[in-house]
Design a protein around this motif. Structure first.
Motif, PDB file in Angstrom:
ATOM      1  N   UNK A   1      12.759 -18.750 -44.468  1.00  0.00           N
ATOM      2  CA  UNK A   1      12.296 -17.724 -42.788  1.00  0.00           C
ATOM      3  C   UNK A   1      10.812 -17.842 -42.792  1.00  0.00           C
ATOM      4  N   UNK A   2      10.732 -17.041 -41.643  1.00  0.00           N
ATOM      5  CA  UNK A   2       9.404 -17.415 -41.284  1.00  0.00           C
ATOM      6  C   UNK A   2       9.672 -15.533 -40.505  1.00  0.00           C
ATOM      7  N   UNK A   3       8.785 -14.040 -40.602  1.00  0.00           N
ATOM      8  CA  UNK A   3       9.662 -13.366 -40.825  1.00  0.00           C
ATOM      9  C   UNK A   3       8.160 -12.216 -39.926  1.00  0.00           C
ATOM     10  N   UNK A   4       8.677 -11.456 -39.221  1.00  0.00           N
ATOM     11  CA  UNK A   4       7.734 -10.563 -38.893  1.00  0.00           C
ATOM     12  C   UNK A   4       7.476  -8.582 -38.803  1.00  0.00           C
TER      13      UNK A   4
ATOM     14  N   UNK B   1       2.289  -8.027 -38.891  1.00  0.00           N
ATOM     15  CA  UNK B   1       1.969  -9.929 -40.408  1.00  0.00           C
ATOM     16  C   UNK B   1       3.284 -10.277 -40.181  1.00  0.00           C
ATOM     17  N   UNK B   2       2.754 -11.597 -40.552  1.00  0.00           N
ATOM     18  CA  UNK B   2       3.443 -12.238 -40.291  1.00  0.00           C
ATOM     19  C   UNK B   2       3.969 -13.113 -42.314  1.00  0.00           C
ATOM     20  N   UNK B   3       5.041 -13.518 -42.523  1.00  0.00           N
ATOM     21  CA  UNK B   3       5.626 -13.883 -43.762  1.00  0.00           C
ATOM     22  C   UNK B   3       6.570 -14.406 -44.281  1.00  0.00           C
TER      23      UNK B   3
ATOM     24  N   UNK C   1      11.755  -5.833 -40.639  1.00  0.00           N
ATOM     25  CA  UNK C   1      10.990  -7.250 -40.503  1.00  0.00           C
ATOM     26  C   UNK C   1      12.109  -7.984 -39.714  1.00  0.00           C
ATOM     27  N   UNK C   2      11.879  -9.034 -38.524  1.00  0.00           N
ATOM     28  CA  UNK C   2      12.646  -9.788 -37.763  1.00  0.00           C
ATOM     29  C   UNK C   2      12.140 -11.209 -38.056  1.00  0.00           C
ATOM     30  N   UNK C   3      13.229 -11.537 -36.848  1.00  0.00           N
ATOM     31  CA  UNK C   3      12.765 -13.124 -37.913  1.00  0.00           C
ATOM     32  C   UNK C   3      12.277 -13.874 -37.060  1.00  0.00           C
ATOM     33  N   UNK C   4      11.176 -14.763 -36.953  1.00  0.00           N
ATOM     34  CA  UNK C   4      10.947 -15.863 -35.691  1.00  0.00           C
ATOM     35  C   UNK C   4      11.750 -17.402 -36.166  1.00  0.00           C
ATOM     36  N   UNK C   5      12.440 -17.762 -34.990  1.00  0.00           N
ATOM     37  CA  UNK C   5      13.297 -18.407 -34.768  1.00  0.00           C
ATOM     38  C   UNK C   5      12.017 -19.794 -34.934  1.00  0.00           C
ATOM     39  N   UNK C   6      12.238 -21.367 -34.805  1.00  0.00           N
ATOM     40  CA  UNK C   6      12.014 -22.816 -34.530  1.00  0.00           C
ATOM     41  C   UNK C   6      11.379 -22.816 -35.836  1.00  0.00           C
TER      42      UNK C   6
ATOM     43  N   UNK D   1      13.056  -8.413 -30.410  1.00  0.00           N
ATOM     44  CA  UNK D   1      13.961  -9.053 -31.706  1.00  0.00           C
ATOM     45  C   UNK D   1      12.754  -9.989 -32.906  1.00  0.00           C
ATOM     46  N   UNK D   2      12.202 -10.255 -32.421  1.00  0.00           N
ATOM     47  CA  UNK D   2      11.565 -10.648 -33.727  1.00  0.00           C
ATOM     48  C   UNK D   2      10.698 -11.976 -32.521  1.00  0.00           C
ATOM     49  N   UNK D   3      10.799 -12.678 -32.742  1.00  0.00           N
ATOM     50  CA  UNK D   3      10.407 -14.481 -31.370  1.00  0.00           C
ATOM     51  C   UNK D   3      10.286 -15.464 -32.291  1.00  0.00           C
TER      52      UNK D   3
END
Length: 380
Positions: free
Chosen positions: A71-74, A63-65, A81-86, A141-143
């Motif tokens: 912050x964009x989390x997966x 799930x993307x939140x 929940x892990x962090x999406x960078x960028x 670790x996220x994405x």
């Protein structure tokens, strides 16, 4: 639609406090426990987020939140929940920040996602909604996001409310964007302004030649419908009809069937009045303008929207599910062709920001605010 086709407020709406009509962002009292026990589902907490705004499921069930502060989390269901960078910098404040997230129709092969966010202007105190697409790469670790491309922008104006920026891909694989009127009123009626409009683009941000005002060029070429206020829910039904809900002023939240090139009347007409009590002419005074299929006074403060197509809740098949902020409820809307009416209201005791259907037909809710719960609704 003409006003005679409206579904007027139901008895449940009448039972809400009158003050709710004046406070889309106010905190209402929690729903009582006895009413909550009547809900036909069990709500199970899965995770917590900080000011979440939107969510979408990936093909692998993750799930993307989005969180408003940028912050964009997966989330792996059952994990953390892990962090999406960028993610680009956002203009956080008021109703502004990181907004919607959706997948490209061919996400499985191209990995593209689309995000919306409030973006600061160069002049002090200005901002505008922005829509971009990027390649999503997931890691252990996220994405990360890469090759981010801005596809569309609102003009940068003062204020921090009424961005809208809900996103959807239609059955035509076009990108649909809700662009609210930033509390500037009159631009909603100006086809040369993107404020107060439903925008339709190709997936790369170019303009479809079959848009209703394409031959006018410029901003008008991107417009599908106009005369909108604050559009915070967008969904296509099984017959490919587009439904959008929007917040009214003091009263008059609306659910609209969106028709090609149509004018929905704001700020010329409304089922509500201005916050200072100044009356606004009703839709019945202007039958040439498109009236809502359903409306609410007192307001429900709608946020998030899905038209249910699963089998886990058979009684909900084909119904619209709307998150309620001021109403602190999940609101079910029943459709009958081109008409709509509230069917049921399920007290949740918290402001509901987002609604999504899960891969197996469960319904997922995001509460609003800090330390907000992600809830999974399963049938009793």
């Amino acid at each position: 639609m003409k006003l005679t086709s409206l579904s007027l407020l139901c008895a449940a709406a009448l039972a809400l406090p009158a003050a709710a009509a004046f406070a889309h962002d106010a905190q209402d009292a929690p729903a009582d426990a006895a009413a909550a026990k009547a809900n036909p589902f069990t709500a199970t907490e899965v995770a917590r987020f900080n000011e979440p705004w939107a969510m979408t499921f990936l093909p692998n069930g993750r799930l993307l939140v989005t969180e408003k502060r940028g912050q964009l989390k997966v989330l792996t269901i059952g994990g953390s929940a892990q962090t999406i960078t960028g993610v680009p910098a956002v203009a956080y404040g008021g109703q502004g920040g990181l907004g919607d997230v959706i997948l490209h129709p061919q996400f499985a092969s191209n990995g593209l996602i689309y995000i919306s966010y409030a973006e600061k202007g160069t002049a002090s105190g200005t901002a505008g909604a922005t829509v971009a697409r990027a390649k999503l790469t997931l890691t252990s670790s996220g994405g990360s996001l890469s090759n981010l491309q801005v596809l569309w922008r609102q003009p940068k104006v003062t204020g921090s409310n009424h961005y809208g920026h809900r996103l959807a891909f239609g059955p035509d694989h076009k990108l649909w964007i809700t662009s609210s009127e930033r509390q500037k009123f009159d631009p909603a009626q100006d086809l040369n302004s993107p404020l107060g409009k439903v925008i339709r683009l190709n997936d790369d941000g170019s303009v479809p030649t079959d848009n209703p005002f394409y031959n006018r060029g410029g901003v008008a070429a991107t417009v599908w419908s106009y005369g909108h206020r604050n559009l915070l829910g967008i969904a296509f039904d099984a017959q490919n009809k587009l439904w959008i809900h929007e917040m009214g002023p003091a009263g008059g939240d609306e659910l609209n069937l969106i028709e090609r090139g149509s004018n929905y009347g704001w700020p010329v007409v409304s089922q509500g009045d201005h916050y200072d009590g100044t009356p606004i002419p009703r839709h019945s005074t202007r039958p040439d303008l498109n009236a809502p299929e359903a409306w609410w006074t007192p307001v429900i403060a709608p946020a998030g929207f899905v038209i249910y197509s699963g089998t886990r809740f058979p009684a909900w098949a084909g119904s619209g599910l709307i998150g309620g902020l001021a109403s602190q409820a999940l609101v079910r809307v029943k459709f009958n062709g081109n008409t709509a009416a509230e069917a049921e209201r399920y007290p949740m005791g918290k402001r509901i920001r987002e609604v999504e259907q899960g891969p197996n037909g469960d319904v997922w809710l995001l509460e609003d605010g800090t330390n907000a719960r992600l809830l999974r609704l399963t049938p009793i």
